[in-house]
Design a protein around this motif. Structure first.
Motif, PDB file in Angstrom:
ATOM      1  N   TYR A  96      -8.571  -5.785  -3.172  1.00 36.02           N
ATOM      2  CA  TYR A  96      -7.745  -4.628  -2.326  1.00 36.02           C
ATOM      3  C   TYR A  96      -6.267  -4.612  -2.874  1.00 36.02           C
ATOM      4  CZ  TYR A  96     -10.473  -3.723   1.813  1.00 36.02           C
ATOM      5  OH  TYR A  96     -11.599  -2.910   2.666  1.00 36.02           O
ATOM      6  N   LEU A  97      -5.662  -5.598  -3.237  1.00 35.19           N
ATOM      7  CA  LEU A  97      -4.426  -5.725  -4.013  1.00 35.19           C
ATOM      8  C   LEU A  97      -4.541  -4.913  -5.271  1.00 35.19           C
ATOM      9  CD1 LEU A  97      -3.366  -9.346  -3.606  1.00 35.19           C
ATOM     10  CD2 LEU A  97      -2.579  -7.443  -1.960  1.00 35.19           C
ATOM     11  N   LEU A  98      -5.369  -5.009  -5.813  1.00 33.55           N
ATOM     12  CA  LEU A  98      -5.405  -4.251  -7.286  1.00 33.55           C
ATOM     13  C   LEU A  98      -5.326  -2.760  -6.885  1.00 33.55           C
ATOM     14  CD1 LEU A  98      -6.082  -4.244 -10.389  1.00 33.55           C
ATOM     15  CD2 LEU A  98      -8.794  -3.773  -9.515  1.00 33.55           C
ATOM     16  N   LEU A  99      -5.982  -2.263  -5.672  1.00 29.72           N
ATOM     17  CA  LEU A  99      -5.963  -0.807  -5.581  1.00 29.72           C
ATOM     18  C   LEU A  99      -4.310  -0.601  -5.000  1.00 29.72           C
ATOM     19  CD1 LEU A  99      -9.380  -0.068  -4.019  1.00 29.72           C
ATOM     20  CD2 LEU A  99      -8.622  -0.052  -6.435  1.00 29.72           C
ATOM     21  N   VAL A 100      -4.063  -1.404  -4.282  1.00 23.98           N
ATOM     22  CA  VAL A 100      -2.627  -1.329  -3.473  1.00 23.98           C
ATOM     23  C   VAL A 100      -1.457  -1.365  -4.277  1.00 23.98           C
ATOM     24  CG1 VAL A 100      -0.980  -1.812  -1.506  1.00 23.98           C
ATOM     25  CG2 VAL A 100      -3.687  -1.777  -1.212  1.00 23.98           C
ATOM     26  N   GLN A 101      -1.403  -2.326  -5.205  1.00 21.83           N
ATOM     27  CA  GLN A 101      -0.228  -2.750  -5.747  1.00 21.83           C
ATOM     28  C   GLN A 101       0.497  -1.642  -6.723  1.00 21.83           C
ATOM     29  OE1 GLN A 101       1.697  -5.373  -5.180  1.00 21.83           O
ATOM     30  NE2 GLN A 101       0.831  -7.339  -5.943  1.00 21.83           N
ATOM     31  N   GLY A 102      -0.502  -0.578  -7.179  1.00 21.99           N
ATOM     32  CA  GLY A 102      -0.011   0.428  -8.105  1.00 21.99           C
ATOM     33  C   GLY A 102       0.345   1.724  -7.235  1.00 21.99           C
ATOM     34  N   SER A 103       0.102   1.642  -5.704  1.00 23.76           N
ATOM     35  CA  SER A 103       0.366   2.808  -5.059  1.00 23.76           C
ATOM     36  C   SER A 103       1.693   3.197  -4.699  1.00 23.76           C
ATOM     37  CB  SER A 103      -0.697   2.633  -3.813  1.00 23.76           C
ATOM     38  OG  SER A 103       0.061   1.761  -3.142  1.00 23.76           O
ATOM     39  N   GLY A 104       2.466   2.397  -4.875  1.00 19.35           N
ATOM     40  CA  GLY A 104       3.932   2.397  -4.243  1.00 19.35           C
ATOM     41  C   GLY A 104       4.303   1.780  -2.910  1.00 19.35           C
ATOM     42  N   ALA A 105       3.009   1.450  -2.191  1.00 20.64           N
ATOM     43  CA  ALA A 105       3.169   0.634  -0.867  1.00 20.64           C
ATOM     44  C   ALA A 105       3.326  -0.857  -1.359  1.00 20.64           C
ATOM     45  CB  ALA A 105       2.022   1.076  -0.019  1.00 20.64           C
ATOM     46  N   GLN A 106       3.922  -1.449  -0.332  1.00 20.22           N
ATOM     47  CA  GLN A 106       3.923  -2.904  -0.291  1.00 20.22           C
ATOM     48  C   GLN A 106       2.821  -3.459   0.328  1.00 20.22           C
ATOM     49  OE1 GLN A 106       7.179  -4.830   1.966  1.00 20.22           O
ATOM     50  NE2 GLN A 106       6.652  -6.812   1.232  1.00 20.22           N
ATOM     51  N   PRO A 107       2.092  -4.384  -0.386  1.00 19.37           N
ATOM     52  CA  PRO A 107       0.880  -5.156   0.310  1.00 19.37           C
ATOM     53  C   PRO A 107       1.404  -6.360   1.059  1.00 19.37           C
ATOM     54  CG  PRO A 107       1.060  -5.775  -2.242  1.00 19.37           C
ATOM     55  CD  PRO A 107       2.278  -4.939  -1.711  1.00 19.37           C
ATOM     56  N   VAL A 108       0.931  -6.407   2.317  1.00 21.00           N
ATOM     57  CA  VAL A 108       1.096  -7.603   3.315  1.00 21.00           C
ATOM     58  C   VAL A 108      -0.503  -8.047   3.740  1.00 21.00           C
ATOM     59  CG1 VAL A 108       1.871  -8.700   5.302  1.00 21.00           C
ATOM     60  CG2 VAL A 108       3.082  -7.071   3.926  1.00 21.00           C
ATOM     61  N   VAL A 109      -0.979  -9.255   3.201  1.00 12.74           N
ATOM     62  CA  VAL A 109      -2.142  -9.718   3.829  1.00 12.74           C
ATOM     63  C   VAL A 109      -2.043 -10.180   5.191  1.00 12.74           C
ATOM     64  CG1 VAL A 109      -4.301 -11.636   3.444  1.00 12.74           C
ATOM     65  CG2 VAL A 109      -2.897 -10.490   1.384  1.00 12.74           C
ATOM     66  N   VAL A 110      -2.822  -9.784   5.944  1.00  9.54           N
ATOM     67  CA  VAL A 110      -3.030 -10.138   7.457  1.00  9.54           C
ATOM     68  C   VAL A 110      -4.285 -10.683   8.024  1.00  9.54           C
ATOM     69  CG1 VAL A 110      -2.602  -9.225   9.875  1.00  9.54           C
ATOM     70  CG2 VAL A 110      -1.316  -7.990   8.197  1.00  9.54           C
ATOM     71  N   LEU A 111      -4.129 -12.066   8.008  1.00  9.38           N
ATOM     72  CA  LEU A 111      -5.170 -12.975   8.551  1.00  9.38           C
ATOM     73  C   LEU A 111      -5.503 -12.861  10.018  1.00  9.38           C
ATOM     74  CD1 LEU A 111      -4.188 -15.708   6.046  1.00  9.38           C
ATOM     75  CD2 LEU A 111      -5.935 -14.008   5.540  1.00  9.38           C
ATOM     76  N   THR A 112      -6.350 -12.296  10.472  1.00 10.23           N
ATOM     77  CA  THR A 112      -6.721 -12.096  12.001  1.00 10.23           C
ATOM     78  C   THR A 112      -7.481 -13.192  12.353  1.00 10.23           C
ATOM     79  OG1 THR A 112      -8.599 -10.563  11.502  1.00 10.23           O
ATOM     80  CG2 THR A 112      -6.261  -9.616  12.125  1.00 10.23           C
ATOM     81  N   LYS A 113      -8.048 -13.272  13.727  1.00  9.29           N
ATOM     82  CA  LYS A 113      -8.720 -14.171  14.426  1.00  9.29           C
ATOM     83  C   LYS A 113      -8.202 -15.669  14.227  1.00  9.29           C
ATOM     84  CE  LYS A 113     -12.569 -10.974  13.402  1.00  9.29           C
ATOM     85  NZ  LYS A 113     -13.686 -10.785  13.081  1.00  9.29           N
ATOM     86  N   ALA A 114      -6.874 -15.722  14.084  1.00  6.80           N
ATOM     87  CA  ALA A 114      -6.295 -17.160  13.671  1.00  6.80           C
ATOM     88  C   ALA A 114      -6.536 -17.931  15.003  1.00  6.80           C
ATOM     89  CB  ALA A 114      -4.611 -17.081  13.642  1.00  6.80           C
TER      90      ALA A 114
END
Length: 366
Positions: free
Chosen positions: A141-159
């Motif tokens: 996912y980061l590979l696709l997002v990082q070059g898009s112009g958007a900032q990636p943030v990983v959200v770990l749900t079900k904590a």
């Protein structure tokens, strides 16, 4: 043109993008609107946080994708998050240039791109702390997002699940964190917990949720909205896989003043060929590879391989390295298909593949 407050409530930025001037001058009677839903049959646009309206699109956007004259590639058609010009409140006459775009290669034999979302500021990569947790998929996912112009943030749900271990998950993502990508663990059902995402959901910001089915994207959306608007469903117990409860992309204004784009779960994440492998969280491996003795080091049995030495010392996880090689190969292959496609359009011979796309061929000297 001074935008109405309603436009600002759905992500309109202060001032006019200079690239929009020509389109606005060519259509003086048209007014800007934002694409809030995309369906096979057309688009729904909005000029404020209320309900959208279905509009007609340009004829060339309605033709099947192909190489016939007048056909527009999928990535050049509007997507959720795009700004368009609408005349008479019912007809799109122009697509305004984007400031960011998240894309993937579409499934199938022929090279095509699929636009996931446009004009977004942050991409929340959502992954559950159950059987859905997969650091290798997050890197994709980061590979696709990082070059898009958007900032990636990983959200770990079900904590909140029994057995969930946010600390261990963050440790597994340490290399990503060192590159400046935050990882936030939340209980997606708890309004107080999801406030941890507020730094990226300021008034005027647009965020998109991406992740597999069952990761908790729709639950997170409902909590951020404060109402149960998106349908949710339980995951399967034996493999933690979810069903596609979200069937189409939709842009939703949040009480915070930000906008959120929810997307269907994606089982296949193919690079477009425009990515740089380091953007998948592999800058450290790239740095190691630069220290290899040979430029064409394949990081196997070659003497003087800095990458293999780091693995042997326990400084580099071999699983990450193997994923780096796998994704690098996919990017290189997609880059070749993209070059062929562009050459077909221009009637020219495809250019040689860029060496920067190949992970094992950018190091040292022979």
């Amino acid at each position: 043109m001074n935008p109405a407050p309603d436009l600002q409530a759905i992500g309109w930025r202060a001032g006019i993008d200079p690239r929009w001037q020509d389109a606005m001058a060519a259509h003086p009677q048209a007014r800007p609107a934002r694409v809030v839903e995309q369906h096979r049959s057309g688009y729904v646009v909005a000029t404020g946080p209320g309900d959208g309206v279905a509009v007609e699109s340009l004829p060339e956007w309605q033709r099947p994708v192909g190489y016939r004259k007048g056909t527009v590639a999928p990535e050049d058609r509007p997507a959720v998050g795009d700004w368009v010009l609408v005349e008479d409140g019912k007809r799109i006459v122009a697509l305004l240039p984007r400031r960011s775009a998240i894309k993937r290669a579409a499934a199938g034999e022929h090279y095509r791109q699929q636009l996931i979302a446009a004009n977004v500021d942050v991409a929340f990569v959502v992954c559950g702390l159950d059987g859905d947790f997969n650091p290798r998929r997050i890197e994709r996912y980061l590979l696709l997002v990082q070059g898009s112009g958007a900032q990636p943030v990983v959200v770990l749900t079900k904590a909140d699940l029994p057995g969930a271990d946010p600390a261990a998950a963050r440790a597994a993502l340490a290399a990503i964190g060192e590159l400046g990508v935050p990882a936030v663990a939340v209980n997606a059902r708890d309004p107080a917990a999801v406030q941890a995402l507020s730094p990226w959901l300021r008034p005027g910001d647009t965020a998109v949720l991406v992740g597999s089915s069952g990761a908790g994207k729709s639950t997170l959306t409902n909590t951020l909205l404060g109402v149960d608007r998106m349908k949710t469903a339980a995951v399967r117990e034996h493999d933690a896989r979810g069903r596609h409860t979200t069937t189409h992309r939709a842009l939703l204004p949040l009480p915070s003043g930000a906008c959120l784009i929810d997307t269907p779960g994606m089982r296949e994440l193919k690079p477009t060929g425009e990515e740089e492998i380091a953007d998948g969280g592999f800058a450290d491996i790239e740095a190691l590879a630069a220290e290899c003795r040979f430029r064409d080091c394949a990081h196997g049995r070659e003497p003087g391989c800095a990458v293999r030495a780091a693995i042997a010392r326990g400084e580099l996880d071999e699983g990450r390295f193997l994923n780096y090689l796998k994704l690098g190969g996919e990017v290189a292959a997609a880059s070749g298909r993209l070059a062929s496609r562009l050459a077909d359009r221009q009637g020219a011979k495809p250019p040689p593949r860029a060496p920067s796309k190949r992970p094992g061929d950018r190091t040292g000297k022979r």
